[in-house]
Scaffold this motif. Structure first.
Motif, short mmCIF file in Angstrom:
data_model
loop_
_atom_site.label_atom_id
_atom_site.label_comp_id
_atom_site.label_asym_id
_atom_site.label_seq_id
_atom_site.Cartn_x
_atom_site.Cartn_y
_atom_site.Cartn_z
N SER A 99 0.83 -1.20 0.00
CA SER A 99 0.00 0.00 0.00
C SER A 99 0.87 1.25 0.00
CB SER A 99 -0.91 0.02 1.22
OG SER A 99 -1.65 -1.17 1.29
N GLU A 123 -9.70 -2.09 2.34
CA GLU A 123 -9.14 -2.55 3.61
C GLU A 123 -8.98 -1.42 4.61
OE1 GLU A 123 -5.44 -4.43 2.53
OE2 GLU A 123 -6.54 -6.22 1.89
N GLU A 124 -8.81 -0.22 4.10
CA GLU A 124 -8.54 0.88 5.01
C GLU A 124 -9.48 2.04 4.72
OE1 GLU A 124 -3.85 0.92 5.76
OE2 GLU A 124 -4.39 0.72 3.67
N ASP A 169 -6.96 -1.86 -3.87
CA ASP A 169 -6.22 -2.41 -2.73
C ASP A 169 -7.23 -3.06 -1.78
OD1 ASP A 169 -4.44 -2.97 -0.74
OD2 ASP A 169 -3.83 -0.90 -0.36
MG LIG Z 1 -2.08 -2.66 2.40
#
Ligand SMILES: [Mg+2]
Ligand SMILES: Nc1ncnc2c1ncn2[C@@H]1O[C@H](COP(=O)(O)OP(=O)(O)OP(=O)(O)O)[C@@H](O)[C@H]1O
Ligand SMILES: [Zn+2]
Length: 452
Positions: A99, A123-124, A169
């Motif tokens: 990332s 994911e974030e 991602d």
């Molecule tokens: Mg990552």
């Protein structure tokens, strides 16, 4: 249908062990609908207006248009920049810096390009990404963050924005709502990738997909994922060391021999222009058990320090520990040293370490490993001016390795004045200021390498 989550094999009923890849307990029930030929394909074949075969001489020559980002390493691994409309899959262990690297690439492109860059994270949250961006001191206005896992919503945003680059991602977190299986399953990963491929090719937008890796280190999901994309890159390195290698394993637009070297630090991934110097930076040349090998990463020669320690076994079987080389290779070299060089290693623990967290699979490092072991065992230092190159065969012979000239040049560049290498069939042009010695056996090489 039951689908193996490891290899994508399809079976009509549940099976404990996959007949194709041998994985246990990997089948998941998946609903599949019968494929219907797409209406347009039917219409085109009825009209006879589908694509026709063209003589190769009449196919238009078209150069792939590439965008480059500042710096060398990333562009080089891709074969000279990011090809428009290409799909790049980038895999690597958790926390290795995927990332971080992609955030830096997107920020560079957002800063220098004329189109926005869309960074989709499943994911974030945008706040988490912002936190990382602030640490790396990146905040161009054209970098757009999107926290989304529904791929249809992502595609809608891509259509609306027409960005210059899209990051997903990761591919395991996005899903198509039409499919019943869970995000990250084989069918989701496959369908999501083909959906993204279509939009990338029709709109000419390059896309980077982050892929999780399995315990064995392969990109999770079916092997087909690697077939579907244009480029597959792996980000490798030891989590406890700062160096990271970006390695191409498949590239439709360039060589897969290229390796990019980065250093992971507080400011993110920083290019390492001269990896050999970096790997040798902390070298202490006056203690026994250390030698320098010239290995090849792709087409690039890299010098690494190999350390070995032998110490008497206090009880039980002797221990062998290998860090950075294959343990089986170490066992083989130990056997050769015992039998052909006559070293009493049977009651010695042996530890070998490649400094800097690099993993070397190339056998040309053999000679350096063997020499380091002998050096530690006899407590005689290896000549600090000598670079060692060569694969060791079972009868103790030194076997030839590829690209000897390049290796010698790199060693000379870093100030080595002596090199020991296997016999070559031809005359070598030694770099200026370097004395070379070609030897036939490991014994000869070691006697020459150790300080008298
Ligand atoms: Mg990552
Ligand atoms: N403040 C910091 N200073 C230096 N390095 C940091 C800092 N915070 C995080 N890192 C490094 O960044 C790494 C995480 O990077 P990143 O999130 O890019 O990895 P990733 O490959 O995307 O991981 P994942 O697979 O979990 O998504 C950490 O392992 C750590 O080494
Ligand atoms: Zn399988």
């Amino acid at each position: 249908m039951f689908v193996c989550q490891q290899c994508g094999s399809e079976q009509p009923k549940w099976t404990g062990r996959c007949p194709d890849c041998g994985e246990w307990n990997s089948f998941v029930e998946t609903t599949v609908s019968a494929p219907t030929p797409s209406a347009s394909a039917v219409a085109r074949s009825a009209e006879g207006t589908g694509n026709r075969p063209t003589p190769i001489s009449q196919v238009q020559n078209e150069h792939f248009r590439r965008v480059t980002i500042p710096g060398n390493e990333f562009n080089r691994v891709l074969g000279g920049g990011i090809v428009l409309g290409s799909l790049v899959l980038i895999g690597g262990d958790p926390g290795i810096g995927k990332s971080t690297l992609l955030l830096q690439v997107s920020a560079e492109l957002a800063l220098w390009g004329d189109k926005p860059v869309l960074y989709v994270s499943g994911e974030e949250s945008p706040q988490q990404i912002k936190l990382r961006a602030s640490r790396l001191d990146l905040n161009p206005d054209r970098l757009l963050l999107l926290s989304e896992t529904d791929l249809e919503a992502v595609v809608a945003q891509v259509e609306a924005l027409q960005p210059g680059l899209v990051i997903i991602d990761s591919i395991q977190t996005v899903f198509l709502p039409d499919l019943t299986s869970a995000a990250g399953s084989v069918s989701q990963v496959r369908e999501c990738t083909s959906r993204l491929t279509r939009i990338a090719k029709t709109r000419n937008i390059p896309m980077f997909l982050v892929g999780h890796v399995t315990k064995e280190g392969a990109i999770a999901g079916p092997r087909v994922l690697e077939h579907m994309v244009d480029v597959v890159l792996y980000l490798e390195g030891d989590r406890f060391h700062q160096y990271r290698l970006l390695r191409g394993v498949k590239n439709r637009f360039g060589s897969t021999n290229e390796v990019g070297v980065f250093e992971m630090g507080n400011e993110g991934m920083v290019e390492v222009g001269n990896p050999s110097a970096a790997f040798l930076a902390e070298r202490s040349s006056d203690s026994p058990g250390a030698s320098v090998a010239v290995t090849l990463e792709g087409t690039r020669p890299i010098l690494v320090e190999v350390q070995a320690l032998t110490s008497e076994t206090s009880f039980g079987n002797p221990r062998r520990t290998a860090n950075g080389i294959d343990l089986n290779r170490l066992l083989l070299l130990t056997a050769v040293l015992s039998k052909r060089v006559g070293l009493g290693l049977g009651n010695q623990d042996i530890y070998v370490n490649v400094v800097g967290g690099l993993k070397i699979t190339e056998p040309a490092i053999d000679l350096a490993v063997a020499t380091a072991i002998v050096s530690s065992y006899r407590e005689i230092q290896v000549d600090p001016e000598v670079a060692l190159i060569g694969e060791i065969g079972l009868s103790g012979e030194l076997r030839s390795v590829g690209q000897l000239d390049r290796r010698l040049n790199e060693a000379a560049k870093l100030g080595f004045t002596r090199a020991i290498y296997p016999h070559t069939g031809r005359k070598l042009a030694l770099p200026q200021g370097m004395k070379g010695r070609s030897v036939a056996t490991v014994q000869e090489a070691i006697e020459d390498a150790l300080v008298k």
